[in-house]
Design a protein around this motif. Structure first.
Motif, PDB file in Angstrom:
ATOM      1  N   VAL A 199       0.829  -1.206   0.000  1.00  0.00           N
ATOM      2  CA  VAL A 199       0.000   0.000   0.000  1.00  0.00           C
ATOM      3  C   VAL A 199       0.864   1.257   0.000  1.00  0.00           C
ATOM      4  O   VAL A 199       0.451   2.306  -0.512  1.00  0.00           O
ATOM      5  N   VAL A 256      -6.381   2.740  -3.105  1.00  0.00           N
ATOM      6  CA  VAL A 256      -6.406   1.281  -3.237  1.00  0.00           C
ATOM      7  C   VAL A 256      -7.588   0.726  -2.471  1.00  0.00           C
ATOM      8  O   VAL A 256      -8.208   1.420  -1.658  1.00  0.00           O
ATOM      9  N   VAL A 289      -8.519  -2.507  -0.001  1.00  0.00           N
ATOM     10  CA  VAL A 289      -7.969  -3.590   0.813  1.00  0.00           C
ATOM     11  C   VAL A 289      -9.110  -4.540   1.154  1.00  0.00           C
ATOM     12  O   VAL A 289     -10.114  -4.130   1.738  1.00  0.00           O
ATOM     13  N   ALA A 293      -9.670   2.733   0.384  1.00  0.00           N
ATOM     14  CA  ALA A 293      -8.730   3.634   1.053  1.00  0.00           C
ATOM     15  C   ALA A 293      -8.262   4.714   0.086  1.00  0.00           C
ATOM     16  O   ALA A 293      -7.563   4.429  -0.889  1.00  0.00           O
ATOM     17  N   THR A 342      -2.831   6.708   1.890  1.00  0.00           N
ATOM     18  CA  THR A 342      -1.951   5.639   2.384  1.00  0.00           C
ATOM     19  C   THR A 342      -2.258   5.313   3.840  1.00  0.00           C
ATOM     20  O   THR A 342      -2.256   4.145   4.249  1.00  0.00           O
ATOM     21  N   ALA A 357      -5.228   3.069   4.083  1.00  0.00           N
ATOM     22  CA  ALA A 357      -4.878   1.717   3.646  1.00  0.00           C
ATOM     23  C   ALA A 357      -4.078   0.988   4.720  1.00  0.00           C
ATOM     24  O   ALA A 357      -4.296  -0.209   4.974  1.00  0.00           O
ATOM     25  N   ILE A 414      -4.956  -6.612  -2.243  1.00  0.00           N
ATOM     26  CA  ILE A 414      -4.856  -5.159  -2.399  1.00  0.00           C
ATOM     27  C   ILE A 414      -4.926  -4.859  -3.888  1.00  0.00           C
ATOM     28  O   ILE A 414      -4.138  -5.397  -4.674  1.00  0.00           O
ATOM     29  N   CYS A 472      -8.187   1.009  -7.170  1.00  0.00           N
ATOM     30  CA  CYS A 472      -9.556   1.486  -6.955  1.00  0.00           C
ATOM     31  C   CYS A 472     -10.143   1.934  -8.287  1.00  0.00           C
ATOM     32  O   CYS A 472      -9.554   2.767  -8.989  1.00  0.00           O
TER      33      CYS A 472
END
Length: 423
Positions: free
Chosen positions: A132, A139, A141, A155, A158, A161, A183, A186
């Motif tokens: 991440v 991203v 998760v 997320a 960072t 995430a 992961i 997005c």
């Protein structure tokens, strides 16, 4: 025809209602709920007590068992029933891995060229945190295992995430489901739920639907098991055809790899500028998608499911209407909730509005809350806006302490989101 419905939620209430609409069908349910008990004979057997379910189906001469929740399917209920010579509509444990393991599903999509978001599977917190931190944008998760739709975090930063990784893999907020995580990038676009009845490589798509996963207005807040749904979901030109091809490809992939799928195959997708991308696969009717699809189905459900199991075209027919479902949830959902609140106003709901019971129980003869998602209120009308109006008018008559719901289900401005599944 005797049919056993396995499960206790609003989806199972909708299944019992649809099956029982056929006068030639007698419905049983295990364990059922107070709403299902009005339509069926309820058996005090947990949905995860597979030996007891098989024995009951045998003793009662059940002709067909229909499984609502994913957990019994992942545990192998279809395998057990087949070994006992009992008919069950649902995939084997091997085929149910498309939902039970997000890593398995992503790897299957990669092997067979099914379009999906780029991803990485991480088996330990250190590698997940490293992943991440390397990401250049938002991203998603995901807990690899089953987490009742709640093990997915979109997320945007960072820090978000990293917190998701720690929650899932270190704090184990969803237990063993978070031992491994996926992961992935997005995706932004229009979400849709595409379900199909499947027998091996034969696929019969249902109407496109849309599930509202996020807890808050405008698709904000944490992922839930679903705060509402609508059907049919309007899709851009060609998107439905793309999604149908994806379901066909997935069925062919499972069959070719030795795990032919029989049951409902569900693809949660995102319609992006680059085409349709799969967010997730599920191995059963969606909840709350079942609550909007089944009221629009005109083909007798038990007959359709039996035909599919025998490899015959079920001849699905649909009403020329739309359905909108608004989920009434307890305060705190999808986190810890308080239960036992009396539910009022159901007697004032118009007859043309359907109310499917979810987390409910009877206490001293009174209906009370007993879970996070309590009721699914479904309006059916000629158009989605009219169906939403009917559902919300009924919602206004129902009450219980801490009741919460999204006011934008089926409303303009609530059709675009950024998500990655987690039904």
């Amino acid at each position: 025809m005797k049919v056993l419905v396995v499960g206790s939620g609003a989806r199972e209430h909708a299944l019992a209602w649809a099956l029982g609409s056929d006068p030639a069908v007698r419905v049983y349910a295990a364990p059922g709920n107070p709403g299902i008990a009005r339509l069926a004979t309820c058996l005090p057997i947990a949905a995860t007590d597979l030996p007891a379910l098989a024995s009951a189906a045998d003793d009662l001469d059940i002709d067909l068992t229909v499984v609502g929740p994913e957990q019994p399917l992942a545990m192998g209920i279809a395998d057990l029933f087949a070994a006992r010579g009992l008919r069950l509509f649902g995939p084997t444990a091997a085929a149910a891995r498309v939902e039970a393991s997000k890593a398995f599903a992503k790897d299957l999509m990669r092997r067979w060229g099914i379009p999906t978001a780029s991803y990485q599977v991480c088996d330990d917190p250190a590698s997940a945190l490293q992943c991440v931190r390397r990401a250049r944008g938002p991203v998603v998760v995901k807990a690899d295992g089953l987490a009742a739709g709640k093990g997915v975090v979109v997320a945007r930063t960072t820090g978000e995430a990293e917190r998701a990784v720690v929650d899932l893999m270190v704090r184990r907020t969803h237990g063993a489901a978070g031992r491994r995580v996926v992961i992935e990038e997005c995706l932004d676009g229009q979400e849709a739920s595409l379900l199909a009845l499947v027998c091996g490589t034969r696929v019969w798509p249902l109407l496109p639907a849309r599930d509202y996963k996020r807890a808050g207005v405008g698709d904000t807040g944490p992922n839930t098991g679903g705060m509402g749904a609508l059907a049919p979901s309007p899709l851009p030109d060609g998107a439905a055809r793309e999604a149908g091809a994806i379901l066909q490809r997935a069925a062919e992939a499972l069959a070719a790899e030795g795990s032919p799928f029989v049951g409902v195959l569900y693809a949660g997708v995102m319609v992006t500028p680059d085409g349709v991308r799969v967010l997730e696969f599920n191995c059963r009717f969606g909840d709350p998608e079942a609550q909007v699809l089944l009221p629009l189905l005109r083909t007798p459900l038990a007959v359709a499911l039996a035909d599919v199991m025998d490899g015959r075209d079920p001849g699905l027919r649909w009403g020329l209407q739309a359905a909108v479902c608004v989920v009434l949830a307890s305060a705190g959902y999808p986190g810890p909730v308080r239960t036992g609140a009396p539910i009022t106003g159901l007697g004032a709901v118009p007859d043309d509005v359907l109310v499917f019971y979810g987390g409910t129980a009877l206490r001293d003869g009174a209906l009370v809350t007993a879970g996070g998602r309590v009721l699914s209120v479904v309006g059916v009308a000629a158009t989605v806006p009219e169906a939403a109006d009917r559902a919300y008018e009924a919602v206004g008559r129902i009450g219980f302490e801490g009741m919460r719901y999204r006011p934008d289900i089926g409303r303009p401005g609530a059709a675009v989101g950024a998500a990655a599944g987690g039904s």
